[in-house]
Design an enzyme around this catalytic site. Structure first.
Site, short mmCIF file in Angstrom:
data_model
loop_
_atom_site.label_atom_id
_atom_site.label_comp_id
_atom_site.label_asym_id
_atom_site.label_seq_id
_atom_site.Cartn_x
_atom_site.Cartn_y
_atom_site.Cartn_z
N HIS A 2 -4.73 -9.94 12.05
CA HIS A 2 -3.98 -10.20 10.81
C HIS A 2 -2.50 -10.36 11.15
O HIS A 2 -1.86 -11.32 10.72
CB HIS A 2 -4.22 -9.01 9.86
CG HIS A 2 -3.45 -9.05 8.58
ND1 HIS A 2 -3.72 -9.93 7.56
CD2 HIS A 2 -2.42 -8.29 8.13
CE1 HIS A 2 -2.88 -9.72 6.56
NE2 HIS A 2 -2.07 -8.73 6.89
N ASP A 28 4.14 -4.99 1.96
CA ASP A 28 3.23 -4.26 1.07
C ASP A 28 2.53 -3.10 1.80
O ASP A 28 1.60 -2.50 1.25
CB ASP A 28 2.20 -5.22 0.44
CG ASP A 28 1.26 -5.84 1.44
OD1 ASP A 28 1.72 -6.34 2.48
OD2 ASP A 28 0.03 -5.82 1.19
N HIS A 29 3.00 -2.79 3.01
CA HIS A 29 2.48 -1.62 3.73
C HIS A 29 3.59 -0.66 4.16
O HIS A 29 3.32 0.48 4.52
CB HIS A 29 1.65 -2.06 4.94
CG HIS A 29 0.43 -2.83 4.50
ND1 HIS A 29 -0.83 -2.28 4.47
CD2 HIS A 29 0.31 -4.09 4.01
CE1 HIS A 29 -1.68 -3.17 3.99
NE2 HIS A 29 -1.01 -4.28 3.69
N HIS A 54 0.80 -1.97 9.95
CA HIS A 54 1.47 -3.21 10.34
C HIS A 54 2.72 -3.41 9.50
O HIS A 54 2.97 -2.65 8.57
CB HIS A 54 0.52 -4.41 10.28
CG HIS A 54 0.04 -4.79 8.91
ND1 HIS A 54 -0.77 -3.99 8.14
CD2 HIS A 54 0.26 -5.92 8.17
CE1 HIS A 54 -1.04 -4.60 7.01
NE2 HIS A 54 -0.42 -5.76 6.99
N ASP A 95 -5.16 -3.96 7.07
CA ASP A 95 -5.60 -5.28 6.62
C ASP A 95 -6.47 -5.97 7.67
O ASP A 95 -6.56 -7.19 7.71
CB ASP A 95 -4.38 -6.17 6.29
CG ASP A 95 -3.71 -5.77 4.99
OD1 ASP A 95 -4.17 -4.83 4.33
OD2 ASP A 95 -2.70 -6.42 4.64
N HIS A 110 3.95 -5.71 7.36
CA HIS A 110 4.11 -6.39 6.07
C HIS A 110 4.69 -5.45 5.02
O HIS A 110 4.37 -4.27 4.97
CB HIS A 110 2.76 -6.95 5.60
CG HIS A 110 2.34 -8.18 6.35
ND1 HIS A 110 1.03 -8.61 6.41
CD2 HIS A 110 3.06 -9.07 7.09
CE1 HIS A 110 0.97 -9.72 7.15
NE2 HIS A 110 2.18 -10.00 7.58
N HIS A 137 -6.47 -2.75 0.83
CA HIS A 137 -6.44 -3.49 -0.44
C HIS A 137 -7.75 -3.35 -1.21
O HIS A 137 -8.82 -3.22 -0.62
CB HIS A 137 -6.20 -4.98 -0.20
CG HIS A 137 -4.81 -5.32 0.23
ND1 HIS A 137 -3.80 -5.59 -0.65
CD2 HIS A 137 -4.26 -5.41 1.47
CE1 HIS A 137 -2.68 -5.85 0.00
NE2 HIS A 137 -2.93 -5.74 1.30
FE FE Z 1 -1.50 -6.15 2.91
ZN ZN Z 2 -0.79 -7.45 5.63
#
Ligand code: FE
Ligand code: ZN
Length: 241
Positions: free
Chosen positions: A114, A60-61, A56, A133, A58, A171
């Site tokens: 998410h 942090d990915h 996805h 996530d 975001h 995570h």
């Molecule tokens: Fe994440």
């Molecule tokens: Zn995420």
């Protein structure tokens, strides 16, 4: 098993996953959050990167994608329906697609909840599920763009996978998830055992992932929720726990 997965810790609690296909030697990375950490992991594994898989949009990915592209020539794989929010895709996937990864196939599973464009990847030849996530050990993702109904439906898509499937999530949230899970399901012996194992792994500085789908089916309150309403109540309670 042709494909193996290794957890690569990055940022405070993210895992990218380094996938190796043993027959052709191909290497892929799932959800590289951070460029330097991703490059260090690729170099340690032999300096080869053939593919990047994104679950996805975001940061942090996907944050490490530009750094990896400037150093290697991987093809970038992600959800074609969410292409405008993702780095430039070489392979734009849709539900049920099988992406070639050396001698193995990577199956695309749409899991919007998410985020609306979130997808998961399943590799039968290795028994690996990469839910990003959508699902964590003992937890599930926050509902940023989807409803509890969406998350319930997304998690049901994992129902037909074998119990020995390894959950390689995005995570390291397991210890805080375990506290909540034990709070809502105090009589669950398997959960208590898993929680103790998680504490020991974290005390030793080790990842709590991967974990088997069979273990999650016994212990994860979100996966065990009988309907979307129960799941939604659990999610709301966890948000304020
Ligand atoms: Fe994440
Ligand atoms: Zn995420």
């Amino acid at each position: 098993m042709a494909v193996t997965a290794q957890a690569i810790p990055m940022r405070s609690d993210n895992y990218a996953w380094l996938l190796t296909e043993s027959i052709t030697g191909k290497v892929a990375m799932v959800d590289p959050a951070d460029g330097p950490a991703a490059i260090a992991a690729v170099e340690a594994a032999g300096g080869r990167l053939d593919m990047i898989l994104l679950t996805h949009h975001h940061d942090d990915h996907i944050g490490g994608v530009p750094a990896l592209l400037s150093r290697y020539q991987p093809v970038v794989v992600g959800n074609g329906m969410d292409a405008e929010r993702l780095p430039k895709l070489d392979i734009a996937t849709h539900e049920g697609d099988l992406v070639d990864f050396g001698a193995a196939k990577i199956r695309v599973i749409d899991t919007p909840a998410h985020t609306s464009g979130h997808i998961s990847y399943y590799i039968a030849d290795g028994g690996i599920l990469l839910p990003g996530d959508t699902m964590f050990s003992l937890g599930c993702g926050r509902l940023f763009e989807g409803t509890a109904e969406d998350m319930f439906r997304a998690l049901r898509k994992f129902d037909d996978l074998p119990g020995e499937t390894l959950i390689c999530a995005g995570h390291e949230y397991t210890q805080s998830n375990a506290r909540f899970a034990c709070h809502v399901d105090p009589g669950n012996e398997a959960l208590r055992a898993r929680s103790g194992q998680v504490d020991a792994l974290r005390a030793a500085g080790r990842p709590t992932l991967p974990v088997s789908l069979a273990s999650e089916r016994e212990c994860n309150p979100f996966l065990r929720a009988p309907d979307a309403q129960v799941l939604g109540n659990l999610r709301a309670a966890k948000d304020n726990f």
